[in-house]
Design a protein around this motif. Structure first.
Motif, PDB file in Angstrom:
ATOM      1  N   LYS A  38      57.494 -19.672 -42.005  1.00 27.84           N
ATOM      2  CA  LYS A  38      56.393 -19.811 -42.960  1.00 27.84           C
ATOM      3  C   LYS A  38      55.410 -20.895 -42.507  1.00 27.84           C
ATOM      4  O   LYS A  38      54.194 -20.719 -42.593  1.00 27.84           O
ATOM      5  CB  LYS A  38      56.933 -20.156 -44.347  1.00 27.84           C
ATOM      6  CG  LYS A  38      57.593 -18.997 -45.051  1.00 27.84           C
ATOM      7  CD  LYS A  38      58.153 -19.425 -46.398  1.00 27.84           C
ATOM      8  CE  LYS A  38      58.954 -18.313 -47.038  1.00 27.84           C
ATOM      9  NZ  LYS A  38      59.570 -18.745 -48.305  1.00 27.84           N
ATOM     10  N   ALA A  39      55.933 -22.012 -42.018  1.00 28.20           N
ATOM     11  CA  ALA A  39      55.065 -23.091 -41.541  1.00 28.20           C
ATOM     12  C   ALA A  39      54.259 -22.634 -40.325  1.00 28.20           C
ATOM     13  O   ALA A  39      53.072 -22.951 -40.204  1.00 28.20           O
ATOM     14  CB  ALA A  39      55.903 -24.318 -41.187  1.00 28.20           C
ATOM     15  N   PHE A  40      54.886 -21.871 -39.438  1.00 25.49           N
ATOM     16  CA  PHE A  40      54.196 -21.356 -38.255  1.00 25.49           C
ATOM     17  C   PHE A  40      53.068 -20.409 -38.656  1.00 25.49           C
ATOM     18  O   PHE A  40      51.939 -20.522 -38.166  1.00 25.49           O
ATOM     19  CB  PHE A  40      55.187 -20.643 -37.335  1.00 25.49           C
ATOM     20  CG  PHE A  40      54.541 -19.943 -36.181  1.00 25.49           C
ATOM     21  CD1 PHE A  40      54.040 -20.666 -35.115  1.00 25.49           C
ATOM     22  CD2 PHE A  40      54.418 -18.566 -36.167  1.00 25.49           C
ATOM     23  CE1 PHE A  40      53.433 -20.023 -34.045  1.00 25.49           C
ATOM     24  CE2 PHE A  40      53.807 -17.915 -35.108  1.00 25.49           C
ATOM     25  CZ  PHE A  40      53.315 -18.655 -34.045  1.00 25.49           C
ATOM     26  N   VAL A  41      53.356 -19.491 -39.559  1.00 29.29           N
ATOM     27  CA  VAL A  41      52.342 -18.529 -40.000  1.00 29.29           C
ATOM     28  C   VAL A  41      51.189 -19.254 -40.697  1.00 29.29           C
ATOM     29  O   VAL A  41      50.019 -18.937 -40.475  1.00 29.29           O
ATOM     30  CB  VAL A  41      52.973 -17.464 -40.930  1.00 29.29           C
ATOM     31  CG1 VAL A  41      51.923 -16.621 -41.624  1.00 29.29           C
ATOM     32  CG2 VAL A  41      53.936 -16.578 -40.141  1.00 29.29           C
ATOM     33  N   LYS A  42      51.505 -20.247 -41.511  1.00 30.67           N
ATOM     34  CA  LYS A  42      50.469 -21.008 -42.212  1.00 30.67           C
ATOM     35  C   LYS A  42      49.583 -21.758 -41.208  1.00 30.67           C
ATOM     36  O   LYS A  42      48.354 -21.755 -41.337  1.00 30.67           O
ATOM     37  CB  LYS A  42      51.129 -21.992 -43.177  1.00 30.67           C
ATOM     38  CG  LYS A  42      50.158 -22.746 -44.038  1.00 30.67           C
ATOM     39  CD  LYS A  42      50.898 -23.645 -45.025  1.00 30.67           C
ATOM     40  CE  LYS A  42      49.926 -24.433 -45.868  1.00 30.67           C
ATOM     41  NZ  LYS A  42      50.629 -25.315 -46.813  1.00 30.67           N
ATOM     42  N   ALA A  43      50.189 -22.381 -40.208  1.00 33.85           N
ATOM     43  CA  ALA A  43      49.422 -23.104 -39.195  1.00 33.85           C
ATOM     44  C   ALA A  43      48.562 -22.147 -38.376  1.00 33.85           C
ATOM     45  O   ALA A  43      47.403 -22.438 -38.068  1.00 33.85           O
ATOM     46  CB  ALA A  43      50.366 -23.884 -38.280  1.00 33.85           C
ATOM     47  N   LYS A  44      49.119 -20.999 -38.038  1.00 31.52           N
ATOM     48  CA  LYS A  44      48.374 -20.005 -37.263  1.00 31.52           C
ATOM     49  C   LYS A  44      47.158 -19.505 -38.053  1.00 31.52           C
ATOM     50  O   LYS A  44      46.059 -19.379 -37.504  1.00 31.52           O
ATOM     51  CB  LYS A  44      49.309 -18.841 -36.924  1.00 31.52           C
ATOM     52  CG  LYS A  44      48.755 -17.858 -35.945  1.00 31.52           C
ATOM     53  CD  LYS A  44      49.810 -16.797 -35.614  1.00 31.52           C
ATOM     54  CE  LYS A  44      49.226 -15.706 -34.768  1.00 31.52           C
ATOM     55  NZ  LYS A  44      50.193 -14.653 -34.488  1.00 31.52           N
TER      56      LYS A  44
ATOM     57  N   ILE B 238      41.198 -19.509 -39.118  1.00 21.46           N
ATOM     58  CA  ILE B 238      40.064 -19.756 -40.014  1.00 21.46           C
ATOM     59  C   ILE B 238      39.150 -20.835 -39.433  1.00 21.46           C
ATOM     60  O   ILE B 238      37.916 -20.694 -39.439  1.00 21.46           O
ATOM     61  CB  ILE B 238      40.564 -20.136 -41.426  1.00 21.46           C
ATOM     62  CG1 ILE B 238      41.210 -18.922 -42.084  1.00 21.46           C
ATOM     63  CG2 ILE B 238      39.435 -20.679 -42.293  1.00 21.46           C
ATOM     64  CD1 ILE B 238      41.936 -19.216 -43.374  1.00 21.46           C
ATOM     65  N   GLN B 239      39.738 -21.898 -38.895  1.00 23.64           N
ATOM     66  CA  GLN B 239      38.925 -22.953 -38.282  1.00 23.64           C
ATOM     67  C   GLN B 239      38.145 -22.415 -37.088  1.00 23.64           C
ATOM     68  O   GLN B 239      36.975 -22.766 -36.891  1.00 23.64           O
ATOM     69  CB  GLN B 239      39.811 -24.124 -37.840  1.00 23.64           C
ATOM     70  CG  GLN B 239      40.334 -24.933 -39.001  1.00 23.64           C
ATOM     71  CD  GLN B 239      41.303 -26.020 -38.549  1.00 23.64           C
ATOM     72  OE1 GLN B 239      41.813 -26.000 -37.440  1.00 23.64           O
ATOM     73  NE2 GLN B 239      41.559 -26.975 -39.435  1.00 23.64           N
ATOM     74  N   SER B 240      38.772 -21.551 -36.302  1.00 24.41           N
ATOM     75  CA  SER B 240      38.096 -20.963 -35.141  1.00 24.41           C
ATOM     76  C   SER B 240      36.927 -20.092 -35.566  1.00 24.41           C
ATOM     77  O   SER B 240      35.854 -20.116 -34.938  1.00 24.41           O
ATOM     78  CB  SER B 240      39.077 -20.138 -34.313  1.00 24.41           C
ATOM     79  OG  SER B 240      40.117 -20.939 -33.821  1.00 24.41           O
ATOM     80  N   ILE B 241      37.095 -19.328 -36.629  1.00 23.95           N
ATOM     81  CA  ILE B 241      36.017 -18.467 -37.129  1.00 23.95           C
ATOM     82  C   ILE B 241      34.836 -19.318 -37.587  1.00 23.95           C
ATOM     83  O   ILE B 241      33.681 -19.026 -37.252  1.00 23.95           O
ATOM     84  CB  ILE B 241      36.537 -17.553 -38.259  1.00 23.95           C
ATOM     85  CG1 ILE B 241      37.488 -16.491 -37.678  1.00 23.95           C
ATOM     86  CG2 ILE B 241      35.382 -16.889 -39.008  1.00 23.95           C
ATOM     87  CD1 ILE B 241      38.235 -15.685 -38.718  1.00 23.95           C
ATOM     88  N   PHE B 242      35.101 -20.370 -38.351  1.00 25.83           N
ATOM     89  CA  PHE B 242      34.010 -21.231 -38.817  1.00 25.83           C
ATOM     90  C   PHE B 242      33.335 -21.953 -37.659  1.00 25.83           C
ATOM     91  O   PHE B 242      32.111 -22.114 -37.643  1.00 25.83           O
ATOM     92  CB  PHE B 242      34.518 -22.236 -39.854  1.00 25.83           C
ATOM     93  CG  PHE B 242      34.629 -21.661 -41.235  1.00 25.83           C
ATOM     94  CD1 PHE B 242      33.493 -21.312 -41.957  1.00 25.83           C
ATOM     95  CD2 PHE B 242      35.868 -21.456 -41.820  1.00 25.83           C
ATOM     96  CE1 PHE B 242      33.582 -20.788 -43.229  1.00 25.83           C
ATOM     97  CE2 PHE B 242      35.973 -20.920 -43.093  1.00 25.83           C
ATOM     98  CZ  PHE B 242      34.833 -20.578 -43.797  1.00 25.83           C
ATOM     99  N   LEU B 243      34.098 -22.387 -36.671  1.00 31.26           N
ATOM    100  CA  LEU B 243      33.523 -23.041 -35.512  1.00 31.26           C
ATOM    101  C   LEU B 243      32.624 -22.072 -34.742  1.00 31.26           C
ATOM    102  O   LEU B 243      31.501 -22.429 -34.358  1.00 31.26           O
ATOM    103  CB  LEU B 243      34.624 -23.586 -34.591  1.00 31.26           C
ATOM    104  CG  LEU B 243      34.146 -24.307 -33.334  1.00 31.26           C
ATOM    105  CD1 LEU B 243      33.334 -25.538 -33.708  1.00 31.26           C
ATOM    106  CD2 LEU B 243      35.336 -24.684 -32.471  1.00 31.26           C
TER     107      LEU B 243
END
Length: 100
Positions: A65-71, A76-81
Motif C-alpha cells: 500500500k505504501a509503495f502504491v501510494k508513493a508511486k 501526479i507530481q510528474s504530470i504537474f511538472l
C-alpha cells in the motif's frame, strides 16, 4: 502460560514507543518489577531520551500500500511538472512569435 523475558524483549520496542494497549503495558510493568536488570535498562533508556516514535515494522500488505501510494504521488507530481514546463515553453514561444 508464563511470560518469558524473550516475550517482554519482543514487546519492549512497542512499549517504549507507547504503542501497546493498557493490558500489555500493565503486563510489562508487572514483569519489570520482577526483573530489576531489565527495569534499569528501560529506566536508563527513558532518561537518555531515546525516540518514542520507534517505527513498527510493516507487514507485506502495508508495504504494498505504501509503495502504491508513493508511486501514485510521483506520477501526479510528474504530470504537474510536465504541465508547468509546457506552460512556460508556450508563454516563451508566444512572447517571441507575437510582435510587441
Amino acid at each position: 502460560m508464563e511470560i518469558t523475558r524473550n516475550v517482554i524483549l519482543d514487546l519492549l520496542p512497542m512499549y517504549m514507543a507507547n504503542e501497546v494497549s493498557a493490558d500489555t503495558r500493565q503486563l510489562i510493568d508487572k514483569y519489570l518489577e520482577t526483573d530489576q536488570e531489565l527495569a534499569n535498562i528501560v529506566k536508563h533508556s527513558k532518561k537518555m531520551g531515546l525516540p518514542r516514535d520507534i517505527p513498527v515494522p510493516l507487514n507485506r500488505d502495508d508495504n504494498l500500500k505504501a509503495f502504491v501510494k508513493a508511486k501514485r504521488k510521483i506520477l501526479i507530481q510528474s504530470i504537474f511538472l510536465a504541465a508547468g514546463i509546457i506552460l512556460i515553453v508556450a508563454v516563451i514561444l508566444y512572447a517571441f512569435l507575437i510582435p510587441a
